[in-house]
Design an enzyme around this catalytic site. Sequence first.
Site, PDB file in Angstrom:
ATOM      1  N   PRO A 104     -34.296  -8.438  40.762  1.00  0.00           N
ATOM      2  CA  PRO A 104     -34.227  -7.851  39.431  1.00  0.00           C
ATOM      3  C   PRO A 104     -34.452  -6.332  39.448  1.00  0.00           C
ATOM      4  O   PRO A 104     -35.131  -5.827  40.335  1.00  0.00           O
ATOM      5  CB  PRO A 104     -35.372  -8.543  38.689  1.00  0.00           C
ATOM      6  CG  PRO A 104     -35.711  -9.741  39.495  1.00  0.00           C
ATOM      7  CD  PRO A 104     -35.436  -9.335  40.908  1.00  0.00           C
ATOM      8  N   GLU A 105     -33.869  -5.662  38.466  1.00  0.00           N
ATOM      9  CA  GLU A 105     -33.988  -4.216  38.380  1.00  0.00           C
ATOM     10  C   GLU A 105     -34.846  -3.855  37.165  1.00  0.00           C
ATOM     11  O   GLU A 105     -35.465  -4.736  36.555  1.00  0.00           O
ATOM     12  CB  GLU A 105     -32.597  -3.592  38.318  1.00  0.00           C
ATOM     13  CG  GLU A 105     -31.784  -3.899  39.587  1.00  0.00           C
ATOM     14  CD  GLU A 105     -30.361  -3.364  39.568  1.00  0.00           C
ATOM     15  OE1 GLU A 105     -30.008  -2.638  38.624  1.00  0.00           O
ATOM     16  OE2 GLU A 105     -29.601  -3.680  40.499  1.00  0.00           O
TER      17      GLU A 105
END
Length: 269
Positions: A2-3
């Site tokens: 995830p960012e």
Amino acid sequence: MPELPEVEITKRGLVPLIIGQKVSRVILHRENLRWIIPKYLITTLANKKINTIERRGKYLLIRFEVGTLIIHLGMSGSIKVVDIKTPLLKHEHFELQFNNSTSMRLNDPRRFGAVLFSKDGSHKLLDSLGVEPLEKSFNDGYLYQKSRSKQQNIKAFIMDSKIVVGVGNIYACESLFMAGINPQRKSGSISKTRYNTLTRCIKDILTQAIKAGGTTLQDFSQVDGNPGYFTQTLSVYGCENKTCHLCKGKIVRIAQNQRSTFYCKKCQT
């Protein structure tokens, strides 16, 4: 993945569920993820209350009076809060149980995430981080100033966490497309005007992604179990050979710094 948007969404989802809760038990279902999980957390956090939760870059900072629990979701991590009696799922490696009979569980199939602890809230992994892209410090002129004499390509430059945090592969591709900048351009060759446009595009793309609940490609899910819906609005990422919605040309994929880059040759110069 995830960012930054996914981590921000996770933080926001956790706020009403864990702030003010007292830990009844810490369970390490495995000894390590990317690094060894400190065993002393079992005693250090027992009967301690969570005061706040913050995000710095892609790190979640869960603050107690005795210190800060630092969590990184790695490439495939997600966090959920469930009833304490809910059966443990595969890949749920770390768990905080609370006095209200709920449990916060970290699920990380690829085990690239991290669970760390700092007594004073600082950590070497946080010390070198650049500015937050959604804060005022990320302003017109910032990227231009930092890019002077740089020879690396513009995509690698904006993904450098020492420059600006949280602009991962997906959002770098999308921001460069919105700004009309070829990802292969040398960062030091781009004008201040175009950098100012790119700055606004990065802010816009990240804001849109957060509103959409992030991007789910494989593993990520929100705290409530729902996927991120920004996937439905991606213009170039993962769209190889699809039609560009601006010029009707084809989206291409190239390899840059061992990552896939997606862009439109006609729209991005």
